[in-house]
Design a protein around this motif. Structure first.
Motif, PDB file in Angstrom:
ATOM      1  N   ALA A  18      -6.932  -5.007  -2.220  1.00  0.00           N
ATOM      2  CA  ALA A  18      -7.623  -4.164  -3.199  1.00  0.00           C
ATOM      3  C   ALA A  18      -8.174  -2.970  -2.434  1.00  0.00           C
ATOM      4  O   ALA A  18      -9.003  -3.132  -1.542  1.00  0.00           O
ATOM      5  CB  ALA A  18      -8.745  -4.937  -3.877  1.00  0.00           C
ATOM      6  N   PHE A  19      -7.700  -1.789  -2.769  1.00  0.00           N
ATOM      7  CA  PHE A  19      -8.020  -0.573  -2.013  1.00  0.00           C
ATOM      8  C   PHE A  19      -8.773   0.391  -2.921  1.00  0.00           C
ATOM      9  O   PHE A  19      -8.239   0.864  -3.920  1.00  0.00           O
ATOM     10  CB  PHE A  19      -6.723   0.073  -1.521  1.00  0.00           C
ATOM     11  CG  PHE A  19      -6.876   1.002  -0.358  1.00  0.00           C
ATOM     12  CD1 PHE A  19      -7.656   2.144  -0.442  1.00  0.00           C
ATOM     13  CD2 PHE A  19      -6.227   0.746   0.848  1.00  0.00           C
ATOM     14  CE1 PHE A  19      -7.799   3.006   0.629  1.00  0.00           C
ATOM     15  CE2 PHE A  19      -6.355   1.598   1.923  1.00  0.00           C
ATOM     16  CZ  PHE A  19      -7.148   2.733   1.814  1.00  0.00           C
ATOM     17  N   TYR A  20     -10.020   0.683  -2.569  1.00  0.00           N
ATOM     18  CA  TYR A  20     -10.850   1.592  -3.357  1.00  0.00           C
ATOM     19  C   TYR A  20     -10.964   2.921  -2.607  1.00  0.00           C
ATOM     20  O   TYR A  20     -11.599   3.001  -1.554  1.00  0.00           O
ATOM     21  CB  TYR A  20     -12.237   0.980  -3.581  1.00  0.00           C
ATOM     22  CG  TYR A  20     -12.196  -0.297  -4.395  1.00  0.00           C
ATOM     23  CD1 TYR A  20     -12.422  -0.269  -5.770  1.00  0.00           C
ATOM     24  CD2 TYR A  20     -11.895  -1.515  -3.789  1.00  0.00           C
ATOM     25  CE1 TYR A  20     -12.372  -1.437  -6.523  1.00  0.00           C
ATOM     26  CE2 TYR A  20     -11.836  -2.692  -4.535  1.00  0.00           C
ATOM     27  CZ  TYR A  20     -12.069  -2.646  -5.900  1.00  0.00           C
ATOM     28  OH  TYR A  20     -12.012  -3.809  -6.645  1.00  0.00           O
ATOM     29  N   GLY A  21     -10.315   3.965  -3.161  1.00  0.00           N
ATOM     30  CA  GLY A  21     -10.288   5.257  -2.479  1.00  0.00           C
ATOM     31  C   GLY A  21     -10.438   6.415  -3.444  1.00  0.00           C
ATOM     32  O   GLY A  21     -10.642   6.230  -4.651  1.00  0.00           O
ATOM     33  N   SER A  22     -10.322   7.619  -2.926  1.00  0.00           N
ATOM     34  CA  SER A  22     -10.514   8.832  -3.737  1.00  0.00           C
ATOM     35  C   SER A  22      -9.392   9.009  -4.745  1.00  0.00           C
ATOM     36  O   SER A  22      -9.619   9.070  -5.946  1.00  0.00           O
ATOM     37  CB  SER A  22     -10.637  10.055  -2.834  1.00  0.00           C
ATOM     38  OG  SER A  22      -9.555  10.098  -1.907  1.00  0.00           O
ATOM     39  N   ARG A  27       6.178  -2.233   2.158  1.00  0.00           N
ATOM     40  CA  ARG A  27       7.459  -2.634   2.735  1.00  0.00           C
ATOM     41  C   ARG A  27       7.315  -3.808   3.699  1.00  0.00           C
ATOM     42  O   ARG A  27       8.277  -4.536   3.948  1.00  0.00           O
ATOM     43  CB  ARG A  27       8.111  -1.447   3.446  1.00  0.00           C
ATOM     44  CG  ARG A  27       8.639  -0.411   2.475  1.00  0.00           C
ATOM     45  CD  ARG A  27       9.241   0.785   3.138  1.00  0.00           C
ATOM     46  NE  ARG A  27       9.859   1.658   2.156  1.00  0.00           N
ATOM     47  CZ  ARG A  27      10.313   2.877   2.393  1.00  0.00           C
ATOM     48  NH1 ARG A  27      10.214   3.372   3.622  1.00  0.00           N
ATOM     49  NH2 ARG A  27      10.859   3.601   1.445  1.00  0.00           N
ATOM     50  N   LEU A  28       6.110  -3.985   4.217  1.00  0.00           N
ATOM     51  CA  LEU A  28       5.840  -5.134   5.077  1.00  0.00           C
ATOM     52  C   LEU A  28       5.487  -6.383   4.265  1.00  0.00           C
ATOM     53  O   LEU A  28       5.254  -7.443   4.839  1.00  0.00           O
ATOM     54  CB  LEU A  28       4.705  -4.814   6.052  1.00  0.00           C
ATOM     55  CG  LEU A  28       5.020  -3.804   7.158  1.00  0.00           C
ATOM     56  CD1 LEU A  28       3.763  -3.489   7.964  1.00  0.00           C
ATOM     57  CD2 LEU A  28       6.115  -4.336   8.074  1.00  0.00           C
ATOM     58  N   GLY A  29       5.433  -6.239   2.963  1.00  0.00           N
ATOM     59  CA  GLY A  29       5.199  -7.404   2.118  1.00  0.00           C
ATOM     60  C   GLY A  29       3.832  -7.477   1.482  1.00  0.00           C
ATOM     61  O   GLY A  29       3.523  -8.456   0.795  1.00  0.00           O
ATOM     62  N   TYR A  30       2.996  -6.470   1.659  1.00  0.00           N
ATOM     63  CA  TYR A  30       1.674  -6.481   1.052  1.00  0.00           C
ATOM     64  C   TYR A  30       1.743  -6.025  -0.409  1.00  0.00           C
ATOM     65  O   TYR A  30       2.539  -5.149  -0.765  1.00  0.00           O
ATOM     66  CB  TYR A  30       0.726  -5.554   1.825  1.00  0.00           C
ATOM     67  CG  TYR A  30       0.360  -6.068   3.196  1.00  0.00           C
ATOM     68  CD1 TYR A  30      -0.712  -6.934   3.362  1.00  0.00           C
ATOM     69  CD2 TYR A  30       1.106  -5.702   4.313  1.00  0.00           C
ATOM     70  CE1 TYR A  30      -1.042  -7.418   4.619  1.00  0.00           C
ATOM     71  CE2 TYR A  30       0.785  -6.177   5.582  1.00  0.00           C
ATOM     72  CZ  TYR A  30      -0.298  -7.045   5.723  1.00  0.00           C
ATOM     73  OH  TYR A  30      -0.606  -7.526   6.973  1.00  0.00           O
ATOM     74  N   GLU A  31       0.906  -6.623  -1.230  1.00  0.00           N
ATOM     75  CA  GLU A  31       0.767  -6.217  -2.628  1.00  0.00           C
ATOM     76  C   GLU A  31      -0.538  -5.442  -2.758  1.00  0.00           C
ATOM     77  O   GLU A  31      -1.621  -6.011  -2.650  1.00  0.00           O
ATOM     78  CB  GLU A  31       0.748  -7.451  -3.524  1.00  0.00           C
ATOM     79  CG  GLU A  31       0.664  -7.151  -5.000  1.00  0.00           C
ATOM     80  CD  GLU A  31       0.623  -8.424  -5.818  1.00  0.00           C
ATOM     81  OE1 GLU A  31      -0.482  -8.795  -6.267  1.00  0.00           O
ATOM     82  OE2 GLU A  31       1.687  -9.064  -5.965  1.00  0.00           O
ATOM     83  N   VAL A  32      -0.439  -4.128  -2.967  1.00  0.00           N
ATOM     84  CA  VAL A  32      -1.611  -3.260  -2.929  1.00  0.00           C
ATOM     85  C   VAL A  32      -1.942  -2.746  -4.327  1.00  0.00           C
ATOM     86  O   VAL A  32      -1.066  -2.269  -5.053  1.00  0.00           O
ATOM     87  CB  VAL A  32      -1.392  -2.057  -1.993  1.00  0.00           C
ATOM     88  CG1 VAL A  32      -2.679  -1.234  -1.875  1.00  0.00           C
ATOM     89  CG2 VAL A  32      -0.942  -2.522  -0.606  1.00  0.00           C
ATOM     90  N   THR A  33      -3.224  -2.853  -4.687  1.00  0.00           N
ATOM     91  CA  THR A  33      -3.739  -2.217  -5.897  1.00  0.00           C
ATOM     92  C   THR A  33      -4.745  -1.165  -5.469  1.00  0.00           C
ATOM     93  O   THR A  33      -5.695  -1.467  -4.737  1.00  0.00           O
ATOM     94  CB  THR A  33      -4.426  -3.220  -6.835  1.00  0.00           C
ATOM     95  OG1 THR A  33      -3.489  -4.244  -7.202  1.00  0.00           O
ATOM     96  CG2 THR A  33      -4.921  -2.521  -8.097  1.00  0.00           C
TER      97      THR A  33
END
Length: 365
Positions: free
Chosen positions: A5-9, A32-38
Motif C-alpha cells: 500500500a503506497f501513499y504518495g502525491s 514485474r518482480l511480483g509485487y501487487e501495488v496499490t
C-alpha cells in the motif's frame, strides 16, 4: 504475492509533482518482480485535470477526495498490505495521513517512510524539536530516500531511524528514450522545472543569467509557475510540459540544463529525475555542481558541470552540436548500464525481502 500500500502525491500526474516518474519507474519494476501495488493519491492541486497517464495495468490507483474523512478511509486500507509506504510530500494533511496509516498497518507489516526530499526534511527536523516525524520515526521500520548519500543516512540515524537507505532516481528506458526532434522545442539550452522558493535563485543564476549574457542564443523554459517571471526576448516559456513530451523536449535542444533545488545542491548525492530522463533521451546535459555526481556520470565525457551562470554561458559558447551529440550518447550508455529502475527495484526488493516473510512469489514472465 507481497502486497504494497503506497501513499504518495500522484502516480497519474506530474503536475506540480516532480516525483511522478520516480514512482512510475520503481513501481512498474516492482510489479514485474511480483509485487501487487496499490497507490493512493489525493485529488488536490488540479493534478487529476492534468493527468499524464491513464491508470496502468501494473498498479492499482485509488484517487481520494482531499477531505479528512476520505483520508481516514483510504488510510484504513493499509491493514490489507504486507508493506505500507507513506511518502513525503503527499500534499494533503501529510502528518495526519502518516499517523492514520501507521495506526492501520497490521502487526508484522513492514512500515516504510519514503522521503522524496530528505535534505529539506532533515532541515525541518533540526529547526523544530516538536516535529511530528520525531514521534512517527519510532514506528517506522525503514526510511527510504530519493537520494542524499551518507549525509542523509547519517542525518536520519541521528534522529532515530532504525534503517535508512537511499534509493536514487534512475531511468525507465520504456518511457524515456531518443526521439526525433520537434521544432517547438528547438533551442540552444532548455530547462524544465517548476518554480519553487528554494530553486528560483538558482534558476536566476544558472538559466536567466547566461540567457542575458548570450542574446544571440535561444533559451527554452518549461514548468509551472513562471508565467510572470521577467525574461529576455531570447527566452521562450512553454508552461507545464506533460511527461508525454519530455523525450522531445530533451532530444531537440543542443543542450539541456539541470538545476538542483538549494537543499539538494547543498547536501549533494541527490540527482534529479531530469538527469536520468535527459540522459535517457540522449541529451547533452549541463548540470549545476553538486557532490557525488561522479557516482552517476563522468564530468566532461558524459555530463558538463557548471559552477555558476558564467560557466553555463562559456560551455554554450564552445559547445558544438557534434560534441553535444557525443556527450549525450555516452551518457545514455552509462545510465542504461548502471542506473535504471530495474537496478533500483532490485535494491528495494532486497530490503523488503529481509523484513517480510514468507518470501514473495515471483511473477510469471
Amino acid at each position: 504475492m507481497t502486497r504494497i500500500a503506497f501513499y504518495g502525491s500522484s502516480l497519474l500526474s506530474s503536475y506540480w509533482n516532480g516525483a511522478a516518474t520516480y514512482y512510475r519507474g520503481l513501481i512498474r519494476q516492482l510489479a514485474r518482480l511480483g509485487y501487487e501495488v496499490t497507490f493512493y493519491e489525493p485529488n488536490v492541486y488540479e493534478r487529476q485535470k492534468h493527468r499524464d497517464i491513464c491508470p496502468p495495468n501494473w498498479c492499482k490507483v485509488v484517487v481520494y477526495d482531499g477531505t479528512k474523512a476520505a483520508l481516514k478511509e483510504v488510510a484504513a486500507m493499509a491493514r490489507e498490505a504486507d508493506v505500507v509506504v507513506k511518502a513525503s510530500g503527499v500534499g494533503f494533511e501529510d502528518d495526519a495521513l502518516m499517523d492514520h496509516v501507521l495506526a492501520a498497518a497490521r502487526p508484522g507489516a513492514l512500515r516504510i517512510y519514503w522521503d522524496v526530499d530528505a535534505p529539506a526534511t532533515l532541515a525541518e527536523l533540526r529547526a523544530d524539536a516538536d516535529h511530528p516525524l520525531y514521534r512517527q520515526l519510532k514506528e517506522v521500520d525503514v526510511v527510504l530516500t530519493y537520494g542524499g548519500g551518507k549525509p542523509v543516512v547519517q542525518g536520519y540515524r541521528a534522529f532515530g531511524a532504525r534503517e535508512c537507505v537511499p534509493i536514487y532516481n534512475a531511468l525507465d528506458p520504456e518511457t524515456h528514450y531518443p526521439v526525433r526532434p520537434e521544432i517547438r522545442f528547438r533551442s540552444d539550452l532548455a530547462f524544465l522545472g517548476n518554480r519553487l522558493p528554494d530553486r528560483e535563485a538558482r534558476v536566476d543564476e544558472f538559466f536567466f543569467k547566461p540567457a542575458s549574457m548570450l542574446p544571440n542564443q535561444t533559451f527554452l523554459l518549461g514548468g509551472s509557475g513562471w508565467d510572470d517571471k521577467p525574461r529576455g526576448e531570447n527566452v521562450r516559456y512553454m508552461g507545464h510540459v506533460s511527461t508525454r513530451y519530455h523525450n522531445a523536449f530533451n532530444a531537440t535542444p543542443k543542450a539541456v540544463l539541470n538545476i538542483n533545488r538549494a537543499s539538494m545542491a547543498e547536501n549533494g548525492f541527490s540527482p534529479a529525475t531530469r538527469v536520468f530522463e535527459a540522459a535517457g533521451a540522449g541529451a547533452c546535459l549541463i548540470t549545476d555542481a553538486w557532490a557525488g555526481i561522479e557516482l552517476f556520470l563522468k564530468e566532461g565525457e558524459e555530463v558538463l558541470v557548471a559552477r555558476d551562470g558564467k560557466d553555463v554561458a562559456e560551455i554554450l559558447v564552445r559547445l558544438d552540436p557534434v560534441e553535444a551529440e557525443a556527450i549525450g550518447r555516452r551518457a545514455r550508455a552509462r545510465i542504461l548500464r548502471d542506473h535504471t529502475y530495474t537496478h533500483r527495484a532490485a535494491e528495494v526488493d532486497r530490503i523488503i525481502s529481509r523484513h517480510v516473510r514468507p518470501p514473495r512469489v515471483e511473477a510469471a514472465e
